[in-house]
Write a protein that holds these residues in place. Structure first.
Motif, mmCIF file in Angstrom:
data_model
loop_
_atom_site.group_PDB
_atom_site.id
_atom_site.type_symbol
_atom_site.label_atom_id
_atom_site.label_comp_id
_atom_site.label_asym_id
_atom_site.label_seq_id
_atom_site.Cartn_x
_atom_site.Cartn_y
_atom_site.Cartn_z
ATOM 1 N N ILE A 128 0.712 -1.023 -0.358
ATOM 2 C CA ILE A 128 0.110 -0.185 -0.076
ATOM 3 C C ILE A 128 0.693 1.163 0.222
ATOM 4 O O ILE A 128 2.062 1.147 0.667
ATOM 5 C CB ILE A 128 -0.734 -0.222 1.494
ATOM 6 C CG1 ILE A 128 -2.179 -1.393 1.163
ATOM 7 C CG2 ILE A 128 -1.980 1.579 1.261
ATOM 8 C CD1 ILE A 128 -3.532 -1.198 0.122
ATOM 9 N N GLU A 129 0.820 2.067 -0.729
ATOM 10 C CA GLU A 129 1.545 3.565 -1.142
ATOM 11 C C GLU A 129 0.356 4.370 -0.951
ATOM 12 O O GLU A 129 -0.997 4.662 -1.741
ATOM 13 C CB GLU A 129 1.492 3.555 -2.362
ATOM 14 C CG GLU A 129 3.062 5.112 -2.542
ATOM 15 C CD GLU A 129 2.888 5.468 -3.896
ATOM 16 O OE1 GLU A 129 4.139 6.205 -3.777
ATOM 17 O OE2 GLU A 129 2.599 4.386 -4.651
ATOM 18 N N GLU A 130 0.538 5.098 0.224
ATOM 19 C CA GLU A 130 -0.234 6.212 -0.015
ATOM 20 C C GLU A 130 0.063 7.796 -0.052
ATOM 21 O O GLU A 130 1.102 8.410 -0.057
ATOM 22 C CB GLU A 130 -0.642 6.866 1.731
ATOM 23 C CG GLU A 130 -0.719 5.550 3.125
ATOM 24 C CD GLU A 130 -1.545 6.022 4.273
ATOM 25 O OE1 GLU A 130 -2.215 6.950 4.105
ATOM 26 O OE2 GLU A 130 -1.115 5.005 4.397
ATOM 27 N N ARG A 131 -0.984 8.633 -0.694
ATOM 28 C CA ARG A 131 -0.935 9.627 -0.823
ATOM 29 C C ARG A 131 -1.415 10.935 -0.675
ATOM 30 O O ARG A 131 -2.786 10.540 -0.093
ATOM 31 C CB ARG A 131 -1.519 9.810 -2.716
ATOM 32 C CG ARG A 131 -0.524 9.152 -3.511
ATOM 33 C CD ARG A 131 1.523 9.236 -3.534
ATOM 34 N NE ARG A 131 2.086 8.790 -4.691
ATOM 35 C CZ ARG A 131 2.105 8.591 -5.638
ATOM 36 N NH1 ARG A 131 1.838 10.026 -6.669
ATOM 37 N NH2 ARG A 131 3.004 7.934 -6.669
ATOM 38 N N VAL A 132 -0.464 12.244 -0.279
ATOM 39 C CA VAL A 132 -1.652 13.079 0.655
ATOM 40 C C VAL A 132 -2.682 13.972 -0.599
ATOM 41 O O VAL A 132 -2.410 14.135 -1.956
ATOM 42 C CB VAL A 132 -0.381 14.328 0.713
ATOM 43 C CG1 VAL A 132 -0.830 15.777 1.175
ATOM 44 C CG2 VAL A 132 1.140 13.833 1.832
ATOM 45 N N MET A 133 -3.644 13.977 -0.047
ATOM 46 C CA MET A 133 -4.420 15.247 -0.258
ATOM 47 C C MET A 133 -4.928 16.081 -0.059
ATOM 48 O O MET A 133 -4.080 16.404 1.717
ATOM 49 C CB MET A 133 -5.920 14.085 -0.347
ATOM 50 C CG MET A 133 -6.043 12.847 -0.829
ATOM 51 S SD MET A 133 -8.112 11.991 -1.340
ATOM 52 C CE MET A 133 -8.253 12.778 -2.530
ATOM 53 N N ILE A 274 -3.182 0.336 -4.588
ATOM 54 C CA ILE A 274 -2.251 -0.536 -4.449
ATOM 55 C C ILE A 274 -1.227 -1.330 -4.893
ATOM 56 O O ILE A 274 -1.619 -0.584 -6.276
ATOM 57 C CB ILE A 274 -2.959 -1.566 -4.472
ATOM 58 C CG1 ILE A 274 -4.377 -1.652 -3.261
ATOM 59 C CG2 ILE A 274 -2.764 -3.423 -4.686
ATOM 60 C CD1 ILE A 274 -5.229 -3.014 -3.870
ATOM 61 N N ARG A 275 0.000 -0.937 -5.085
ATOM 62 C CA ARG A 275 1.174 -2.111 -6.114
ATOM 63 C C ARG A 275 1.485 -2.625 -5.919
ATOM 64 O O ARG A 275 1.521 -3.489 -4.473
ATOM 65 C CB ARG A 275 2.568 -0.763 -4.997
ATOM 66 C CG ARG A 275 2.047 0.785 -4.606
ATOM 67 C CD ARG A 275 1.745 0.877 -6.098
ATOM 68 N NE ARG A 275 1.337 2.928 -6.292
ATOM 69 C CZ ARG A 275 0.856 3.283 -7.404
ATOM 70 N NH1 ARG A 275 0.151 3.204 -8.191
ATOM 71 N NH2 ARG A 275 1.025 4.262 -6.540
ATOM 72 N N LEU A 276 1.679 -3.472 -7.019
ATOM 73 C CA LEU A 276 1.850 -5.321 -7.479
ATOM 74 C C LEU A 276 3.453 -5.489 -6.728
ATOM 75 O O LEU A 276 3.966 -6.303 -6.528
ATOM 76 C CB LEU A 276 1.577 -6.054 -8.255
ATOM 77 C CG LEU A 276 -0.127 -5.052 -8.397
ATOM 78 C CD1 LEU A 276 -0.517 -5.650 -9.929
ATOM 79 C CD2 LEU A 276 -0.413 -5.880 -7.335
ATOM 80 N N GLN A 277 4.378 -4.368 -7.033
ATOM 81 C CA GLN A 277 5.541 -4.162 -6.775
ATOM 82 C C GLN A 277 5.727 -3.190 -5.652
ATOM 83 O O GLN A 277 4.747 -2.094 -5.489
ATOM 84 C CB GLN A 277 6.779 -4.305 -8.148
ATOM 85 C CG GLN A 277 6.179 -3.590 -8.821
ATOM 86 C CD GLN A 277 7.087 -3.759 -9.846
ATOM 87 O OE1 GLN A 277 8.297 -4.475 -10.118
ATOM 88 N NE2 GLN A 277 6.683 -2.793 -11.379
ATOM 89 N N SER A 278 7.515 -3.301 -5.430
ATOM 90 C CA SER A 278 7.398 -2.178 -4.503
ATOM 91 C C SER A 278 7.551 -0.518 -5.233
ATOM 92 O O SER A 278 7.768 -0.531 -6.344
ATOM 93 C CB SER A 278 8.962 -2.073 -3.577
ATOM 94 O OG SER A 278 9.241 -3.084 -3.069
#
Length: 305
Positions: A128-133, A274-278
């Motif tokens: 999981i990668e989080e992005r700021v809003m 969702i990231r399937l790889q780093s």
């Protein structure tokens, strides 16, 4: 029974067809699936006859979408991803983005990778990668007239765009600054590769806790892009009459008058991708924008005698 969601661009036949295929596969694997289109995340534009076109931030979540969902599959291009992010961010549901559009800078996989992507989702093999809003609000006095979540950028300009605008901008507790330009862009790191990049702003890698202010065609050699901490709120006071146009993420608009104040701050909601790889941001820059490609005239190494 585990629960998943699907958000798709129903204006694209291929996205509609793939959405049914994804639903059938997840249902066969024992999942409860809720489907909706990305149109609910598009906030719409105000018009002179209808200056207020406003849905509260939490009011965009589609029926059936809640924190019990393990993930949402998004089928479309970057516009659909931006819309979906506003729809699910209040629930904190991770997004698996599949590109059925063109650039697809925000998407994780292509259609030909769909079978493997679904297998990874079902088995839980992903990161999981989080992005700021940003939370963008328009105030008149203490009353909130309009609000929206923003993943990329907020743009404020005059109609037509090629007319000079004047802004007074206050960042945090710093002294106000005056900018004369065709408009201004306030961007997140995610949005640094969108309109901000085209206007001459720097690329900011995801995860860096900053925002940037980019004047559009400024009327001064001293007005350049400014990068500042995302912990500092921003207030923009437009001077122009009768009004300016504010656009959020390219698909939401509102008329702003000199009686109004545009307030931006880091939202307590974020987008979970969702990231399937780093995650490898430089690879995406190279693949999508051609950044860092070897130059044709790059010299070869020479062994010294």
């Amino acid at each position: 029974m585990p629960k998943a969601g699907i958000i798709y661009n129903d204006e694209k036949p291929i996205a509609s067809r793939i959405a049914i295929e994804v639903k059938d596969k997840l249902t066969a694997a024992g999942w409860e699936v809720v489907m909706t289109t990305g149109i609910g995340g598009i906030l719409g534009y105000s018009t002179p006859d209808s200056p207020v076109c406003h849905t509260p931030i939490e009011g965009l979540t589609p029926p059936g979408f809640d924190s019990d969902m393990k993930f949402v599959v998004v089928l479309g291009g970057d516009g659909t991803v931006l819309a979906a992010s506003r729809q699910v961010a209040p629930c904190g549901i991770p997004l698996m983005t599949i590109n059925t559009g063109h650039m697809g800078f925000l998407t994780e996989a292509y259609l030909n990778q769909m079978p493997q992507a679904l297998d990874s989702l079902i088995s839980g093999e992903y990161e999981i990668e989080e992005r700021v809003m940003l939370a963008v609000s328009v105030f008149r006095g203490e009353k909130v007239l309009w609000e929206a979540l923003c993943l990329n950028e907020m743009v404020l300009h005059r109609e037509p765009l090629t007319s000079m605008c004047h802004f007074e901008i206050v960042i945090g507790h710093h002294a106000p600054v005056d900018i004369a330009a065709d408009g201004i862009i306030i961007s997140t790191p995610t949005g640094s590769t969108a309109y901000s990049l085209s206007a001459g702003g720097p690329v900011v890698t995801p995860g860096v806790p900053v925002l940037q202010l980019v004047p559009i065609c400024p009327h001064s050699l001293a007005s350049r892009a400014l990068v500042f901490a995302d912990s500092e709120p921003v207030n923009v006071f437009p001077v122009n009459t009768p009004r300016l146009v504010m656009v959020v993420d390219g698909n939401a608009g509102y008329y702003v008058t000199p009686a109004d104040r545009v307030h931006l701050e880091r939202s307590h909601y974020s987008v979970k991708f969702i990231r399937l790889q780093s995650p490898e941001f430089f690879r995406i820059l190279r693949e999508k924008l051609g950044w860092g490609l070897p130059h044709i005239a790059k010299p070869t190494s020479v062994e010294l005698p």
